[in-house]
Write a protein that holds these residues in place. Structure first.
Motif, short mmCIF file in Angstrom:
data_model
loop_
_atom_site.label_atom_id
_atom_site.label_comp_id
_atom_site.label_asym_id
_atom_site.label_seq_id
_atom_site.Cartn_x
_atom_site.Cartn_y
_atom_site.Cartn_z
N VAL A 213 -2.51 7.56 58.47
CA VAL A 213 -3.61 7.95 59.35
C VAL A 213 -3.04 8.54 60.63
N ASP A 214 -3.18 9.85 60.78
CA ASP A 214 -2.77 10.51 62.02
C ASP A 214 -3.69 10.10 63.16
N GLY A 215 -4.98 9.98 62.86
CA GLY A 215 -5.93 9.63 63.90
C GLY A 215 -7.32 9.45 63.33
N VAL A 216 -8.23 9.11 64.22
CA VAL A 216 -9.63 8.92 63.85
C VAL A 216 -10.48 9.79 64.75
N LYS A 217 -11.45 10.45 64.15
CA LYS A 217 -12.44 11.22 64.93
C LYS A 217 -13.69 10.37 65.01
N VAL A 218 -14.09 10.05 66.23
CA VAL A 218 -15.20 9.15 66.45
C VAL A 218 -16.35 9.93 67.09
N SER A 219 -17.45 10.06 66.35
CA SER A 219 -18.62 10.81 66.83
C SER A 219 -19.82 9.88 66.86
N LEU A 233 -6.38 0.60 68.09
CA LEU A 233 -5.71 1.38 67.06
C LEU A 233 -4.22 1.03 67.02
N PRO A 234 -3.62 1.06 65.83
CA PRO A 234 -2.18 0.81 65.74
C PRO A 234 -1.40 1.86 66.52
N PRO A 235 -0.19 1.52 66.97
CA PRO A 235 0.63 2.51 67.69
C PRO A 235 0.82 3.77 66.85
N GLY A 236 0.67 4.91 67.48
CA GLY A 236 0.87 6.17 66.80
C GLY A 236 -0.37 6.77 66.18
N VAL A 237 -1.46 6.00 66.08
CA VAL A 237 -2.71 6.52 65.54
C VAL A 237 -3.57 7.04 66.69
N ARG A 238 -3.91 8.29 66.64
CA ARG A 238 -4.65 8.92 67.72
C ARG A 238 -6.15 8.64 67.60
N CYS A 239 -6.83 8.72 68.73
CA CYS A 239 -8.29 8.73 68.74
C CYS A 239 -8.72 10.12 69.18
N TYR A 240 -9.39 10.83 68.28
CA TYR A 240 -9.93 12.15 68.60
C TYR A 240 -11.40 11.98 68.95
N THR A 241 -11.73 12.18 70.21
CA THR A 241 -13.14 12.02 70.56
C THR A 241 -13.98 13.11 69.92
N GLY A 242 -15.10 12.68 69.37
CA GLY A 242 -16.12 13.60 68.90
C GLY A 242 -17.40 13.39 69.68
N GLY A 257 -4.70 4.41 78.18
CA GLY A 257 -4.71 5.40 77.12
C GLY A 257 -5.79 6.45 77.30
N PHE A 258 -5.86 7.38 76.35
CA PHE A 258 -6.80 8.48 76.41
C PHE A 258 -7.18 8.89 74.99
N SER A 259 -8.19 9.73 74.89
CA SER A 259 -8.58 10.32 73.62
C SER A 259 -8.10 11.77 73.55
N ASP A 260 -7.63 12.16 72.39
CA ASP A 260 -7.48 13.58 72.09
C ASP A 260 -8.89 14.09 71.75
N ALA A 261 -9.02 15.27 71.21
CA ALA A 261 -10.37 15.82 71.05
C ALA A 261 -10.51 16.62 69.77
N LEU A 262 -11.66 16.44 69.14
CA LEU A 262 -12.11 17.28 68.02
C LEU A 262 -13.61 17.41 68.21
#
Length: 387
Positions: A213-219, A233-242, A257-262
Motif C-alpha cells: 500500500v503506497d497510500g490511501v485516498k480518503v474522500s 497509518l503504518p510508516p511509509g503509507v501516505r494519506c492522499y486527501t480527497g 504529519g500532513f496529507s498528500d493530495a488526489l
C-alpha cells in the motif's frame, strides 16, 4: 438574477512546463472531454474527444501535477464505462511515458452489472482491471466498488478480497475510500455504516499488507477523521486527501504529519494549486495557506450536494478557460446543475483569476445564458462581446 460581473484582467499565456513538486505528492483527478458530434445517447458508450482529453492531461503535467486517471472526476460510473476507461488508461499511460508525467489509474469493477455479482465475480473484475493498469505501467488506485458494497455481508468479505488483491499486485497501490456523499451506492463500505467501525476494518487491511500500500485516498469530507486516520497509518503509507472542502489545512498539515493530495478540485485549480504547493517546497506554509485558502469557496460551491454532480462545474470551468471548445459532457450531464449554480461557479473562478482569457470566458457565459433562454439577462451581465 445575479449581480453583473466585470471580467478580471487577463492572466497571460498558459504557464510553461514546470518541474515536479517536491514537498507533497499531488495528483489532479482529470475530467474527460466529450465528443459533441457523436451520435450517442445517455445510455450509450462514451464518445470522447481524444485530442482535447489528452491535451488537458498535458496541461496538468505542465504545471508539475500528477494525473489521476479514470477516477470519478472522469465520470467513471456516470457515463464513462469500463471499455472507455480502459482506452483512456492506455492512451494516458502512453502520453505519461512520453513526457515523464506522474500517473495513477483507477481499477474497479464497473464492467459488472450493478447487482447480482458474486464475490468471486467482483474479485475477477478487480483482477482484470488491475492487470490492465499494471500492463500500462501505471500505478493502480483500487477504487471502491459498488458491486462489492452490494454483495459483501460483513467486514471479513472486504478483508479477504482486498487481501487477495494486494498479495498479487506487482507494485504498491493506492486504496480508495470514497464516501457516500460522492456515490450513494457505496454506503456501508468496509462492512459498516458506522464510520469508526469502517475505519478499523480499513486500517486492519492496510496493517496486514503495508508493503503493498503506497497510500490511501480518503474522500469523506471530514477533516478531523482524516487526520485521526492519517496518524494511525503504518510508516511509509501516505494519506492522499480527497477532501475537496478542507484540502488547504490537510495538505499543510501539522507537527505530526500532513496529507498528500488526489483531488478533483485540482482539475480547475491546477495553476493555483501548483504554485501554492511550490510555496510549501520553499517551507513557506503561511504563503501556501494565503494562496490556497481563497479557493475553498469555489470548491465548496462545486461540490455542494448532490456532491456527485461536481463534474458539471469542473467541465464548465474547463470550457470557460479554453481547454475545450464546448460545454458538453458524457451522458448529457452538463444539465445536472442549474444555471444559477453555473453562473456562481463562473463568478468565483473569475475572482480567482483562473481564466487565461477573461473576455472569452465572459462571452461564453453569455452564450450559455442565451441557450437557457435568458437573453436579456445575458446582455445586461456580460455585454455583447464576441462568443
Amino acid at each position: 438574477m445575479n449581480a453583473p460581473v466585470t471580467p478580471s484582467a487577463p492572466t497571460g499565456k498558459p504557464a510553461p512546463a514546470r518541474p515536479p513538486l517536491r514537498s507533497r505528492r499531488v495528483f489532479a483527478a482529470a475530467h474527460v472531454v466529450a465528443d459533441p458530434g457523436a451520435d450517442t445517447g445517455p445510455d450509450g458508450p462514451a464518445a470522447l474527444d481524444w485530442d482535447a482529453t489528452l491535451a488537458f492531461r498535458h496541461h496538468l503535467w505542465a504545471h508539475g501535477l500528477g494525473v489521476a486517471e479514470a477516477m470519478d472526476t472522469a465520470q467513471r460510473g456516470m457515463g464513462l464505462d469500463w471499455d472507455g476507461a480502459a482506452e483512456l488508461i492506455r492512451r494516458s499511460a502512453a502520453e505519461a511515458r512520453a513526457v515523464g508525467g506522474p500517473l495513477v489509474c483507477g481499477a474497479g469493477t464497473d464492467q459488472l452489472p450493478p447487482r447480482g455479482a458474486s464475490l468471486a465475480d467482483v474479485r475477477a473484475a478487480y483482477e482484470e482491471q488491475l492487470g490492465l493498469v499494471e500492463d500500462a505501467r501505471a500505478q493502480p488506485v483500487l477504487m471502491a466498488s459498488r458491486q462489492l458494497a452490494a454483495t459483501a455481508t460483513a467486514p471479513d468479505d472486504y478483508q479477504e478480497l482486498y487481501g487477495h488483491l494486494l498479495r498479487q499486485t506487482t507494485r504498491p497501490v493506492i486504496l480508495h475510500w470514497l464516501g457516500p456523499m460522492f456515490d450513494p451506492a457505496l454506503t456501508g463500505y468496509w462492512g459498516s455504516t458506522e464510520p469508526d467501525a469502517a475505519t478499523e476494518t480499513f486500517l486492519q487491511i492496510i496493517a496486514e499488507h503495508p508493503d503493498k500500500v503506497d497510500g490511501v485516498k480518503v474522500s469523506l469530507l471530514d477533516a478531523d477523521r482524516e487526520v485521526r486516520l492519517r496518524r494511525r497509518l503504518p510508516p511509509g503509507v501516505r494519506c492522499y486527501t480527497g477532501d475537496d472542502f478542507h484540502y488547504p489545512e490537510l495538505i499543510a498539515g501539522d507537527d505530526r504529519g500532513f496529507s498528500d493530495a488526489l483531488l478533483g478540485v485540482f482539475d480547475p485549480l491546477a495553476p493555483l494549486a501548483a504554485e501554492a504547493v511550490r510555496l510549501l517546497d520553499a517551507h513557506d506554509t503561511p504563503g501556501f495557506r494565503a494562496a490556497l485558502d481563497p479557493t475553498v469557496a469555489l470548491a465548496r460551491h462545486l461540490f455542494q450536494a448532490p456532491t456527485r454532480h461536481y463534474k458539471t462545474g469542473v467541465v464548465l470551468l474547463a470550457w470557460l478557460a479554453g481547454h475545450q471548445r464546448h460545454f458538453t459532457m458524457v451522458g448529457g450531464l452538463q444539465s445536472a446543475r442549474s444555471l444559477p449554480h453555473l453562473h456562481r461557479a463562473y463568478q468565483l473562478a473569475d475572482a480567482l483569476g483562473l481564466f487565461p482569457d477573461p473576455e472569452r470566458a465572459a462571452a461564453r457565459m453569455r452564450a450559455l445564458r442565451t441557450v437557457y433562454g435568458a437573453e436579456r439577462e445575458a446582455t445586461e451581465e456580460y455585454g455583447s462581446e464576441r462568443t
